[in-house]
Design an enzyme around this catalytic site. Structure first.
Site, mmCIF file in Angstrom:
data_model
loop_
_atom_site.group_PDB
_atom_site.id
_atom_site.type_symbol
_atom_site.label_atom_id
_atom_site.label_comp_id
_atom_site.label_asym_id
_atom_site.label_seq_id
_atom_site.Cartn_x
_atom_site.Cartn_y
_atom_site.Cartn_z
ATOM 1 N N CYS A 53 0.835 -1.201 0.000
ATOM 2 C CA CYS A 53 0.000 0.000 0.000
ATOM 3 C C CYS A 53 0.868 1.249 0.000
ATOM 4 O O CYS A 53 0.611 2.204 -0.735
ATOM 5 C CB CYS A 53 -0.920 0.012 1.213
ATOM 6 S SG CYS A 53 -2.038 -1.394 1.342
ATOM 7 N N ASP A 479 36.226 16.708 19.531
ATOM 8 C CA ASP A 479 36.655 18.077 19.759
ATOM 9 C C ASP A 479 36.973 18.225 21.253
ATOM 10 O O ASP A 479 36.422 17.499 22.084
ATOM 11 C CB ASP A 479 35.552 19.036 19.342
ATOM 12 C CG ASP A 479 35.874 20.469 19.703
ATOM 13 O OD1 ASP A 479 36.944 20.948 19.313
ATOM 14 O OD2 ASP A 479 35.049 21.102 20.394
#
Length: 802
Positions: A53, A479
């Site tokens: 569907c 970082d």
């Protein structure tokens, strides 16, 4: 909902992160969204019963000019990028032409994404579940006596009485007609539009079983059509009455549909909890000091509102008066409340625990952080992996193929000289056992469960590709400032040059740094303001990423930053200041030089603290088989001091923002799959260059825009947790798809060869979907610990420094 495309909150319209290798459908949507005059529209789809569907609706929508659509069977939604001039009614009409219903939530209703939809849709979903439950109860009422009667009359033909056929028909008719009506109705609707779905298989199977049984009982010799139910079930010896088979198929499938509906509701509960976190009313504080209750949807930026202990903050804002402890568990999963005082930012959806506060609204309704995060997750749930798109293509041709196989099976058995009953049994088994539902649910069910589990713990999956990328990551680049460290630096040392006072040095340095948002700059300006008083304004301020900044203070051009920045401006660093900076850096502090009038006038040092969770998080990353690398623009000595404190042995320091992206590209060029974790503007290029980008939610919009996953908790532990959840989700998807493909590949030939009875086939088909949904729901219990269920790869990593 209909919203203009927004680059920060919409991964389909965000700046391109092509290194993350988006899937083809995402790329198409990117192209559409980046073109001018487009809007994103989310439609609620009604009537979908299987993946076929979703494929049919998607094809219908994508046939419209300049429309790119993705339909999600698990969430019953369609995400559409369409021209702004196209009426939503045209999209709804296209869905209706495919044989399904569609609605677009009213755009004039402010609030959170999913909030009004949940209020309206929750009742509809409850009605659907009740609709299925009623039919299941009736099916069980008739199924049990029908099965008993069939068993008794099959094992003991002497017990048959005049009209026994009518009694069986009377028991089977309510099940095959009324209880199975959802399948018949969907099949008829699809037939009117020239399409087939799983409901077509089910409806044809039930009708064929009942039709053959009636023919066998009333036309063929009744004495020869019974057969032992045991023989029919285990030995496939034939027989000709399949009324209990039709009842079994109907009962099993109704139970499966009800289970799927409840499972989808459970899987999305975490997101609905977030969507309903906003309050309905807010206490507005008028300019004259009076208070009045207004609907939260009428709150506007700049309004001041009162939040009392136990109440939920209605919008993102800033505390203007009062102090409180804020429960952020709904957003971040953190159990420890955070403090908020005057000047602090607070997030909508969090709860005030102590103290009355006055908050000035900054972002309201769909502009709040909570609303943006919910949209990101909804968009991620609408995406599809390459393997899922393959499953969708299979579903698109699956049902017609099964119908052909069933007809070929029936004809083959008849041509081989088998009895008609045996041929019909084999053909019916093929018709019943083939079900594309498991294929359609394999990816979205897992993704919905994982997104909900992650969201409840502060982990938001922005890009589906993050789940695929996570499986092959071998290097994690971290970082330093704000990621491994707290980012809350403090002034740790001041060394004026000869003839310069401490106050003058801090005044000039603080004035320039006051215009910057960098953590080092904030620490220097705060200390300068505290010691030297109000700071003058720096004219002509210019930030020099990775080096420092400059500006004009009291007529002097002030340069502040690294030694190479000042030497580049023709200044010479005195030996005593150079030695002092080296000493600071050896101690893990960051040294900054200040100069004006062509000479270095002094140096200051700032110190950052390592996050308490950093060392354990690095150990957890290693346990996942990942190699951590510290990447920073800070000096080598400071970076190595931080790395040693958390257990990282690979450091790449003194790297400019463009250089960070180059480092990531270099690692990838040498065959590594790289994850990048950052939070700042200077991390944006590196995040975009990584295979997997993770941004801390406290970071900048640039970092969040470039990220695949957003981590809200101020805890580095979320990094291994996020990667572990992503890997677990991808493993679950692969298992689901392997089962779904394997089930059909093995089951259909077995049924065609006569080794599976239709009763067993219907049970196996239902259990296959139940397995996929149940396996996906296991993600809701994913343990957020350092290692979870991941195992170290045992792989030895070479040093990665270029």
């Amino acid at each position: 909902m209909t919203t203009p495309t927004a680059p920060i909150t919409d991964p389909l319209t965000a700046p391109d992160s092509t290194v993350n290798e988006p899937a083809a459908d995402a790329g198409a949507a990117n192209a559409a969204a980046q073109s001018s005059g487009t809007v994103e529209i989310e439609l609620a789809i009604d009537g979908m019963t299987c993946a076929a569907c979703a494929v049919r609706i998607e094809k219908k929508l994508n046939k419209l000019d300049d429309v790119f659509a993705s339909v999600n069977y698990a969430t019953a939604t369609a995400r559409v990028i369409a021209p702004a001039a196209m009426p939503t009614e045209d999209l709804i009409a296209a869905v209706e032409r495919a044989g399904y219903g569609a609605t677009a939530p009213a755009t004039e209703q402010p609030g959170l994404p999913g909030q009004h939809e949940d209020e309206a849709g929750g009742e509809g979903e409850a009605k659907y579940s009740a609709y299925l439950r009623r039919r299941l109860v009736v099916a069980l009422v008739f199924y049990l006596p029908l099965t008993d009667l069939s068993l008794m009359l099959s094992l003991a033909p002497a017990l048959r009485f005049p009209g026994w056929q009518w009694l069986l028909v009377a028991c089977a008719a309510p099940v095959a007609l009324w209880c199975a009506w959802p399948f018949h109705r969907a099949a008829l609707k699809n037939a009117r539009h020239g399409s087939t779905t799983m409901d077509t298989l089910v409806s044809l199977g039930i009708i064929a079983a009942c039709g053959w049984s009636v023919y066998a009982m009333f036309v063929l010799d009744p004495g020869a059509t019974g057969g032992s139910l045991w023989q029919r079930l285990i030995h496939n010896s034939g027989g000709g009455i399949y009324l209990e088979t039709a009842a079994t198929v109907t009962t099993f499938l109704l139970a499966g549909r009800l289970y799927e509906a409840r499972a989808r509701r459970i899987a999305g509960q975490a997101m609905r909890d977030l969507a309903t976190a906003a309050i309905r009313e807010v206490c507005l504080l008028e300019p004259d000091g009076t208070e009045r209750q207004i609907p939260a949807t009428r709150l506007r930026p700049g309004d001041r509102f009162i939040v009392r202990p136990g109440e939920t903050i209605a919008a993102d804002g800033e505390v203007e008066f009062g102090q409180t402890a804020v429960d952020r568990s709904m957003m971040t999963g953190e159990s420890v409340p955070g403090e908020a005082a005057e000047g602090d930012r607070v997030t909508g959806g969090t709860v005030v625990l102590t103290g009355r506060v006055v908050v000035r609204a900054v972002n309201v309704g769909r502009d709040t952080q909570l609303a943006q995060l919910i949209r990101l997750v909804e968009q991620a749930q609408a995406q599809k992996a390459a393997i899922q798109r393959l499953a969708d293509r299979v579903c698109g041709v699956f049902v017609p193929t099964v119908l052909i196989c069933a007809a070929a099976t029936l004809a083959g058995w008849l041509l081989a000289g088998a009895p008609a009953e045996r041929a019909f049994s084999a053909g019916l088994a093929v018709l019943i056992i083939a079900c594309p539902c498991a294929l359609g649910l394999a990816t979205p069910a897992a993704l919905v469960a994982a997104c909900g589990r992650g969201a409840s713990n502060g982990i938001f999956v922005k890009e589906y590709q993050a789940l695929e990328s996570s499986r092959s990551i071998d290097v994690v680049v971290l970082d330093k400032t704000g990621t491994v460290t707290t980012g809350q630096m403090e002034l740790a040392g001041v060394r004026p040059a000869d003839g310069v006072t401490r106050a003058a040095l801090l005044r000039h340095a603080g004035a320039v740094e006051d215009a910057s948002e960098h953590a080092v700059a904030t620490a220097i300006s705060a200390a300068a303001r505290e010691e030297a008083g109000p700071l003058p304004r720096a004219e002509g301020f210019r930030a020099l990423p990775g080096l420092g900044a400059r500006g004009t203070v009291d007529g002097h051009e002030v340069v502040i930053g690294r030694a190479r920045l000042l030497t580049g401006h023709g200044m010479t660093v005195p030996s005593d200041l150079s030695a002092q900076c080296a000493e600071w850096e050896q101690a893990g502090r960051t040294a900054v030089l200040i100069g004006w009038e062509g000479a270095v006038q002094g140096a200051v040092a700032v110190a950052d603290t390592v996050k308490p969770s950093a060392a354990a998080s690095v150990a957890a990353l290693r346990a996942l088989g990942l190699h951590p690398v510290l990447l920073t623009g800070d000096n080598e000595a400071t970076a190595r001091a931080v790395a040693a404190a958390v257990g990282i042995d690979e450091v790449i320091a003194e790297t400019l923002p463009a250089g960070k992206a180059a480092v990531i590209a270099g690692l990838r060029a040498r065959g590594h799959r790289v994850a990048m974790v950052g939070d700042g503007v200077n991390d944006g290029p590196a995040l975009a260059a990584a295979n997997l980008a993770l941004a801390l939610g406290s970071g900048t919009d640039v970092a969040i825009c470039a990220a695949d996953m957003i981590l809200l908790r101020d805890d580095l532990q979320t990094v291994p947790d996020a990667i572990g959840l992503a890997r677990a989700t991808f493993r679950t998807i692969r298992r689901n798809l392997a089962w779904a493909f394997g089930y059909n590949v093995a089951a259909i030939p077995l049924a065609a060869l006569g080794f599976l009875n239709p009763v067993l086939a219907s049970a196996a088909m239902t259990l296959s979907s139940a397995f996929v949904v149940g396996n996906s729901l296991r993600l809701q219990r994913y343990p957020f610990s350092a290692t979870g269920k991941e195992r170290p790869s045992g792989r030895r990593h070479a040093r990665l420094h270029p």
